[in-house]
Design a protein around this motif. Structure first.
Motif, PDB file in Angstrom:
ATOM      1  N   TRP A   7      -7.149  -3.803  -2.905  1.00  0.00           N
ATOM      2  CA  TRP A   7      -7.375  -4.977  -2.064  1.00  0.00           C
ATOM      3  C   TRP A   7      -6.157  -5.854  -1.940  1.00  0.00           C
ATOM      4  N   SER A   8      -5.443  -6.068  -3.063  1.00  0.00           N
ATOM      5  CA  SER A   8      -4.336  -7.023  -2.963  1.00  0.00           C
ATOM      6  C   SER A   8      -3.241  -6.468  -2.060  1.00  0.00           C
ATOM      7  N   LYS A   9      -3.025  -5.134  -2.133  1.00  0.00           N
ATOM      8  CA  LYS A   9      -2.019  -4.547  -1.241  1.00  0.00           C
ATOM      9  C   LYS A   9      -2.468  -4.681   0.221  1.00  0.00           C
ATOM     10  N   MET A  10      -3.759  -4.411   0.434  1.00  0.00           N
ATOM     11  CA  MET A  10      -4.245  -4.469   1.816  1.00  0.00           C
ATOM     12  C   MET A  10      -4.090  -5.882   2.382  1.00  0.00           C
ATOM     13  N   TYR A  11      -4.470  -6.886   1.589  1.00  0.00           N
ATOM     14  CA  TYR A  11      -4.326  -8.259   2.072  1.00  0.00           C
ATOM     15  C   TYR A  11      -2.863  -8.611   2.310  1.00  0.00           C
ATOM     16  N   ASN A  12      -2.002  -8.168   1.387  1.00  0.00           N
ATOM     17  CA  ASN A  12      -0.581  -8.489   1.553  1.00  0.00           C
ATOM     18  C   ASN A  12       0.014  -7.828   2.790  1.00  0.00           C
ATOM     19  N   ASP A  13      -0.338  -6.545   2.961  1.00  0.00           N
ATOM     20  CA  ASP A  13       0.178  -5.835   4.139  1.00  0.00           C
ATOM     21  C   ASP A  13      -0.307  -6.509   5.422  1.00  0.00           C
ATOM     22  N   ALA A  14      -1.575  -6.875   5.425  1.00  0.00           N
ATOM     23  CA  ALA A  14      -2.130  -7.526   6.623  1.00  0.00           C
ATOM     24  C   ALA A  14      -1.409  -8.839   6.881  1.00  0.00           C
ATOM     25  N   ARG A  15      -1.175  -9.597   5.809  1.00  0.00           N
ATOM     26  CA  ARG A  15      -0.449 -10.861   5.967  1.00  0.00           C
ATOM     27  C   ARG A  15       0.942 -10.621   6.538  1.00  0.00           C
ATOM     28  N   ASP A  16       1.619  -9.570   6.054  1.00  0.00           N
ATOM     29  CA  ASP A  16       2.964  -9.270   6.556  1.00  0.00           C
ATOM     30  C   ASP A  16       2.952  -8.994   8.051  1.00  0.00           C
ATOM     31  N   ILE A  17       1.969  -8.209   8.458  1.00  0.00           N
ATOM     32  CA  ILE A  17       1.914  -7.883   9.886  1.00  0.00           C
ATOM     33  C   ILE A  17       1.651  -9.128  10.717  1.00  0.00           C
ATOM     34  N   LEU A  18       0.707  -9.948  10.266  1.00  0.00           N
ATOM     35  CA  LEU A  18       0.412 -11.166  11.027  1.00  0.00           C
ATOM     36  C   LEU A  18       1.634 -12.086  11.047  1.00  0.00           C
ATOM     37  N   LYS A  19       2.376 -12.104   9.945  1.00  0.00           N
ATOM     38  CA  LYS A  19       3.569 -12.936   9.886  1.00  0.00           C
ATOM     39  C   LYS A  19       4.592 -12.436  10.907  1.00  0.00           C
ATOM     40  N   ARG A  20       4.677 -11.104  11.003  1.00  0.00           N
ATOM     41  CA  ARG A  20       5.643 -10.509  11.924  1.00  0.00           C
ATOM     42  C   ARG A  20       5.383 -10.977  13.350  1.00  0.00           C
TER      43      ARG A  20
END
Ligand SMILES: Nc1ncnc2c1ncn2[C@@H]1O[C@H](COP(=O)(O)OP(=O)(O)OP(=O)(O)O)[C@@H](O)[C@H]1O
Ligand SMILES: [Mg+2]
Length: 503
Positions: free
Chosen positions: A118-131
């Protein structure tokens, strides 16, 4: 030279029973380019894009990605090739979070275990949204996100597949002005990242706001591709329709007759309060305001779709109680909803069946529906509204988006209503067909029907309405006569100014 393009679609042909949807589709796309695709309803735009995204096979033609021919087998395959399509009806799972939706079916695992990291998934999602500079809580369930946010989730999902090509089919149709600005900013950001976008819209002004090149299709044929800087609105309309449009708003004026509908202090808690206005024979009244101001809610209450908490409805001088939509139709009130897919149309039924659905009683002779009259009526509407179809027995789901909207319109035109409420009647309708719809509105008004038109398109409200009611946060902020109405005044009322302060 072909390396210049991420995508080339050449001589694409796609047939359906009775229709050649695409006759010679041509489209090229450069990295970081916004390529607008326009044309009348049924011109073949969505079909061409469904072919690109693997949702439909083509009959013949070629697709090249960065100069190399490819065969696209399925939507999944298209995604692997870097092509993503943002559909108007999103494919998101409402109860899952933003992050889960982005990684649906590809959730990162904890090592080799079946458990989701979960933590990786949330982090990856955050990265994409940040992009893409979108500020959104990745744990939020999608059904709590606005339409605009859901669209951004779709775009984030496309990026998570490393898409080089993103197709947006009428992305602006359901957005507020403010949300549209956010989408345009996002598109600008994607451009900077070198992603090519194909953008379909019936709002021609958007081409000039974001487009680099524009391609026009008509009746499945490729017409032309131009740099946006080389064309103006009239040029595009001429290419789309095949002729110049002299009157975009064919407004006719009629004498004002007696009052047909009056609502007095209509209230529904949490939606709108103390809304009072009347509609007379001979007039088209506009109801406008920002999305969320309560316009649709007022319409639904008059139509008996939602309960009211106070106030009353007076029809032809008599107070009436409208218990349900069926009851409203029986009393002569019709509502063309903005949400045509869910409320206006039965997709599995034919054009003929949909047209006569709301007024089947008028066709019943003794016990049987008069089928030959039904066929005749449906055929007349197909002709008048220029519904593009091989025939009236075509099921509604096989029609293009705009043509589905015309069938909903036909259904209400056939009900012999006294009062018709049109909620965003021309959304998704091409410029030429809009004019036909306005003409039909004139015909209805001539026959004594009065029309309440809810619309966010101010040019249309100013062009067709005799009077304009403006709502702000559940209240009626004011009413402007045609002669006093300007875009600026309407916007001021819609954003909270009082009538006294602006006129
Ligand atoms: N699955 C299908 N079966 C039969 N006919 C279809 C099917 N899908 C599309 N068509 C037909 O192909 C033609 C092109 O439709 P398409 O949806 O591509 O138009 P469009 O340009 O996107 O129009 P709009 O602006 O109204 O969305 C239409 O005549 C439509 O009725
Ligand atoms: Mg379409």
């Amino acid at each position: 030279m072909s390396e210049e393009y991420v995508l080339q679609m050449q001589d694409i042909v796609k047939r359906f029973p009775g229709v050649v949807a695409v006759k010679n589709g041509q489209l090229t796309l450069k990295p970081g380019e916004v390529h607008c695709l326009v044309g009348e309803n049924g011109a073949g735009k969505s079909t061409l894009m469904k072919i690109l995204s693997g949702a439909q096979p083509m009959d013949s033609g070629a697709i090249l990605l960065s100069g190399k021919p490819v065969t696209i087998h399925s939507p999944h395959h298209a995604q692997q090739l870097g092509i993503s399509m943002i559909y108007q009806e999103f494919n998101l799972s409402p109860y899952l979070s933003v992050a889960e939706n982005i990684y649906l079916g590809r959730e990162p695992r904890l090592g080799k275990s079946p458990f989701i990291n979960w933590s990786k998934m949330y982090n990856d999602a955050r990265d994409i949204l940040k992009r893409i500079r979108v500020n959104l809580d990745v744990r939020k369930p999608v059904n709590e996100c606005s339409v605009a946010q859901q669209q951004m989730v779709e775009i984030a999902k496309a990026l998570s597949f490393n898409s080089r090509i993103i197709v947006m089919d009428e992305p602006s149709a359901t957005l507020t002005d403010h949300e549209l600005d956010a989408l345009f900013e996002l598109i600008a950001e994607l451009k900077r990242q070198g992603i090519g976008m194909i953008y379909i819209s019936h709002r021609l002004e958007e081409i000039f706001a974001i487009g680099d090149r524009v391609t026009v299709m008509r009746d499945g044929e490729y017409i032309d591709t131009k740099p946006v800087s080389d064309v103006n609105r009239e040029d595009i309309i001429r290419m789309m329709v095949g002729r110049a449009l002299t009157h975009e708003f064919p407004k006719e004026h009629f004498d004002l007759g007696e009052e047909r509908l009056r609502v007095e202090e209509l209230t529904r808690k949490g939606a709108f309060q103390d809304v009072s206005f009347s509609l007379h024979r001979g007039e088209i009244v506009g109801l406008t305001g920002l999305v969320g101001a309560g316009r649709t809610e007022v319409a639904r209450a008059i139509f008996g779709a939602d309960r009211i908490d106070g106030g009353q409805i007076v029809l032809d001088g008599k107070p009436v109680t409208v218990r349900s939509p069926q009851d409203a139709i029986r009393q002569g009130i019709g509502l063309l909803t903005e949400d045509r897919k869910n409320q206006g149309l039965i997709l599995g039924m034919t054009i003929r069946e949909n047209t006569t659905l709301a007024n089947l009683r008028s066709l019943v002779r003794i016990l049987f529906v008069d089928r030959s009259r039904e066929r005749k009526i449906a055929s007349e509407f197909v002709r008048e509204l220029q519904i593009k179809t091989p025939g009236i027995e075509q099921t509604a789901q096989n029609l293009s988006g705009g043509n589905q909207q015309k069938v909903v319109l036909a259904k209400w035109l056939f009900t012999e209503s006294k009062v018709l409420i049109f909620d965003e009647p021309t959304r998704g309708i091409d410029v030429g067909a809009k004019v036909e719809i306005y003409r039909l509105m004139n015909d209805l008004v001539r026959k004594g029907v009065c029309i309440l038109m809810i619309s966010s398109e101010l040019p249309e409200v100013l062009g067709m309405c005799d009077r304009i009611l403006v709502m702000h946060e559940g209240h009626l902020a004011g009413s402007l006569d045609r002669k006093d109405a300007t875009q600026e005044r309407i916007m001021k009322l819609a954003t909270g100014d009082t009538l006294a302060s602006i006129v």
